[in-house]
Enzyme design. Structure first.
Site, PDB file in Angstrom:
ATOM      1  N   TYR A   1       7.053  -4.176  -0.264  1.00 21.16           N
ATOM      2  CA  TYR A   1       7.231  -2.770  -0.622  1.00 21.16           C
ATOM      3  C   TYR A   1       6.267  -2.372  -1.739  1.00 21.16           C
ATOM      4  O   TYR A   1       5.602  -1.327  -1.664  1.00 21.16           O
ATOM      5  CB  TYR A   1       8.677  -2.544  -1.054  1.00 21.16           C
ATOM      6  CG  TYR A   1       8.991  -1.138  -1.488  1.00 21.16           C
ATOM      7  CD1 TYR A   1       8.952  -0.083  -0.589  1.00 21.16           C
ATOM      8  CD2 TYR A   1       9.367  -0.874  -2.809  1.00 21.16           C
ATOM      9  CE1 TYR A   1       9.268   1.206  -0.989  1.00 21.16           C
ATOM     10  CE2 TYR A   1       9.684   0.406  -3.215  1.00 21.16           C
ATOM     11  CZ  TYR A   1       9.631   1.446  -2.300  1.00 21.16           C
ATOM     12  OH  TYR A   1       9.942   2.717  -2.702  1.00 21.16           O
TER      13      TYR A   1
ATOM     14  N   LYS B   1       3.199   0.482  -1.610  1.00 20.87           N
ATOM     15  CA  LYS B   1       3.159   1.664  -2.470  1.00 20.87           C
ATOM     16  C   LYS B   1       1.925   1.665  -3.372  1.00 20.87           C
ATOM     17  O   LYS B   1       1.388   2.722  -3.706  1.00 20.87           O
ATOM     18  CB  LYS B   1       4.440   1.750  -3.304  1.00 20.87           C
ATOM     19  CG  LYS B   1       5.663   2.110  -2.480  1.00 20.87           C
ATOM     20  CD  LYS B   1       5.525   3.485  -1.802  1.00 20.87           C
ATOM     21  CE  LYS B   1       6.801   3.912  -1.110  1.00 20.87           C
ATOM     22  NZ  LYS B   1       6.724   5.265  -0.527  1.00 20.87           N
TER      23      LYS B   1
END
Length: 245
Positions: free
Chosen positions: A164, A168
């Site tokens: 994740y 990002k």
């Protein structure tokens, strides 16, 4: 009436962002890959007398779906004022760099990075026709390279979600390049962290979704004197909101 498209808006922060933009007088295209949940979300908003909302089937990982959404929206408007790239996934467990598998990386990058680029490119022509176009890429402080490498960061030992975070961080870089390419236009393009928020995404731990939605809406509404090409996390830095990449 200004118009906004929000991806992944059938629940959580995306849904709350839709609600708040509707309250600001926007017409909102509520994007959702799940048709039933998207239609249900629209009905919930209309029950609150927020009627200027329309469901759009939109799977950011599917070229055909994105192009179909572009055609559908293009039939009802000649311009788009705000694009909020909100759709995202956390990659699932295992979360560590040594254990996460290639499928996790592929799926997460396809949604969180490529999906945002796919949607932005599809709708850039409608955005260019707005006098004050705004693009908000929903990011997270967890995607900050500077914070992730700082042992003094309060979340240093707990925010280690390798897949994740990497996706990002890549979205943040995309934001920088997008803002640069649009630097001589009326566009304002920013990455915004809504903060640790109580949603399905966080297993209902964290702060109020209304606060998170407001943080995103604030950068969708900035005027021509506002920032572009910046990274904001008001939860991390309450004074200025800006945080290091």
């Amino acid at each position: 009436m200004k118009k906004a498209l929000i991806t992944g808006a059938n629940k959580g922060i995306g849904f709350e962002t839709a609600r708040q933009l509707l309250q600001q007088g926007f017409y909102v295209y509520l994007g959702s890959r799940d048709i039933a949940k998207g239609l249900e979300a629209v009905e919930t908003l209309r029950a609150e007398r927020l009627t200027q909302v329309e469901f759009v089937a939109l799977d950011v990982t599917d070229d055909n779906s994105v192009q179909a959404a572009r055609r559908a929206i293009g039939q009802t408007t000649v311009s788009l004022d705000v694009l909020i790239n909100n759709a995202g996934i956390n990659g699932g467990s295992p979360y560590t760099a040594l254990e996460a598998n290639s499928s996790q990386f592929m799926a997460t990058f396809d949604t969180n990075v490529i999906g945002a680029a796919r949607v932005t490119q599809a709708f850039i022509d409608l955005l260019r026709k707005s006098p004050e176009p705004r693009i908000v890429n929903v990011s997270t402080s967890v995607g900050s390279l500077a914070l992730q490498s700082d042992p003094n960061w309060p979340a240093y030992s707990v925010a280690k979600y390798a897949v994740y975070s990497a996706s990002k961080a890549a979205l943040n870089m995309y934001t920088i390049h997008l803002a640069y390419e649009l630097r001589d236009t009326a566009f304002k393009v920013n990455a915004v962290c809504p903060g640790y928020t109580s949603t399905d995404f966080t297993f209902h731990h964290g702060g109020k979704v209304a606060v998170a939605g407001n943080r995103i809406v604030r950068y969708a509404l900035i005027d021509q004197n506002g920032p572009s090409g910046k990274f904001f996390s008001e939860e991390t830095n309450p004074e200025t909101g800006t945080i290091p990449w």
